[in-house]
Scaffold this motif. Structure first.
Motif, PDB file in Angstrom:
ATOM      1  N   GLY A 181       0.811  -1.210   0.000  1.00  0.00           N
ATOM      2  CA  GLY A 181       0.000   0.000   0.000  1.00  0.00           C
ATOM      3  C   GLY A 181       0.846   1.263   0.000  1.00  0.00           C
ATOM      4  N   ALA A 182       1.937   1.242   0.757  1.00  0.00           N
ATOM      5  CA  ALA A 182       2.822   2.410   0.805  1.00  0.00           C
ATOM      6  C   ALA A 182       3.503   2.636  -0.542  1.00  0.00           C
ATOM      7  CB  ALA A 182       3.869   2.224   1.902  1.00  0.00           C
ATOM      8  N   PHE A 183       3.932   1.546  -1.195  1.00  0.00           N
ATOM      9  CA  PHE A 183       4.566   1.679  -2.503  1.00  0.00           C
ATOM     10  C   PHE A 183       3.596   2.202  -3.559  1.00  0.00           C
ATOM     11  CE2 PHE A 183       7.835  -1.520  -1.083  1.00  0.00           C
ATOM     12  CZ  PHE A 183       8.893  -0.628  -1.129  1.00  0.00           C
ATOM     13  N   SER A 184       2.343   1.801  -3.460  1.00  0.00           N
ATOM     14  CA  SER A 184       1.368   2.216  -4.469  1.00  0.00           C
ATOM     15  C   SER A 184       0.660   3.519  -4.116  1.00  0.00           C
ATOM     16  CB  SER A 184       0.340   1.104  -4.684  1.00  0.00           C
ATOM     17  OG  SER A 184      -0.345   0.829  -3.484  1.00  0.00           O
ATOM     18  N   TYR A 185       0.982   4.091  -2.964  1.00  0.00           N
ATOM     19  CA  TYR A 185       0.286   5.304  -2.525  1.00  0.00           C
ATOM     20  C   TYR A 185       0.493   6.468  -3.491  1.00  0.00           C
ATOM     21  CZ  TYR A 185      -1.849   8.693   0.506  1.00  0.00           C
ATOM     22  OH  TYR A 185      -2.695   9.636   1.007  1.00  0.00           O
ATOM     23  N   GLY A 186       1.679   6.604  -4.035  1.00  0.00           N
ATOM     24  CA  GLY A 186       1.957   7.702  -4.961  1.00  0.00           C
ATOM     25  C   GLY A 186       1.048   7.668  -6.175  1.00  0.00           C
ATOM     26  N   LYS A 187       0.920   6.499  -6.775  1.00  0.00           N
ATOM     27  CA  LYS A 187       0.035   6.342  -7.940  1.00  0.00           C
ATOM     28  C   LYS A 187      -1.425   6.583  -7.553  1.00  0.00           C
ATOM     29  CE  LYS A 187       2.853   4.725 -11.200  1.00  0.00           C
ATOM     30  NZ  LYS A 187       3.170   5.473 -12.361  1.00  0.00           N
ATOM     31  N   LEU A 188      -1.824   6.042  -6.398  1.00  0.00           N
ATOM     32  CA  LEU A 188      -3.203   6.232  -5.958  1.00  0.00           C
ATOM     33  C   LEU A 188      -3.511   7.701  -5.694  1.00  0.00           C
ATOM     34  CD1 LEU A 188      -3.653   3.262  -3.445  1.00  0.00           C
ATOM     35  CD2 LEU A 188      -4.802   3.549  -5.637  1.00  0.00           C
ATOM     36  N   SER A 189      -2.575   8.405  -5.083  1.00  0.00           N
ATOM     37  CA  SER A 189      -2.828   9.806  -4.738  1.00  0.00           C
ATOM     38  C   SER A 189      -2.886  10.705  -5.975  1.00  0.00           C
ATOM     39  CB  SER A 189      -1.771  10.316  -3.759  1.00  0.00           C
ATOM     40  OG  SER A 189      -0.502  10.348  -4.371  1.00  0.00           O
TER      41      SER A 189
END
Length: 152
Positions: free
Chosen positions: A57-65
């Motif tokens: 989740g932390a790694f994908s947070y940038g894309k999600l945000s």
């Protein structure tokens, strides 16, 4: 004043999220293992999956945000944490506990430290280090407060 209310809200999310959903799992693992006949090694996979899903989740947070708003992500994360804890309370098999751990981990990654850090950077200029320190301290304070309550 508004920025301190935002800091307080982030404090409560981290306080409850880490205090109840993360730190207290190990406190009732022995009872769960005895009640359902799991080995401690089997049940400890819950924490591994929780940590792994937090990392993902932390790694994908940038894309999600980039695609979703910070508000939506935090609300979704809090809902995932609450749903994971609720699901865990009704779990009776290892896969159910594993799923709950993954759900809690994903929720923690999108609702707690990363978005709180972003909010503090956006709302606090000269006092952002202190505000972020308060929020990060809430994770340990939550564990300190809720551990005796869970044991009781």
């Amino acid at each position: 004043m508004k920025r301190w209310m935002i800091c307080g809200g982030c404090f409560l999310i981290c306080f409850m999220g880490y205090g109840l959903a993360y730190s207290s799992i190990s406190l009732y693992s022995v009872s769960i293992c005895e009640a359902f006949g799991f080995s401690r090694g089997q049940f400890s996979v819950v924490m591994s999956l929780l940590s792994l899903s937090m990392s993902i989740g932390a790694f994908s947070y940038g894309k999600l945000s980039q695609k979703l708003s910070l508000k939506f992500l935090m609300i979704s994360g809090v809902i995932m944490i609450a749903a994971g804890v609720l699901f865990m309370s009704f779990s009776t098999t290892l896969p159910m506990f594993y799923f709950a751990g993954i759900l809690i981990g994903l929720g923690l990654s999108v609702a707690t430290v990363i978005p709180a850090s972003i909010l503090m950077l956006n709302w606090f200029g000269d006092k952002r280090g202190g505000a972020l320190g308060i929020i990060l301290a809430s994770t340990g304070i939550g564990a300190m407060v809720f551990s005796p309550l869970v044991i009781y």
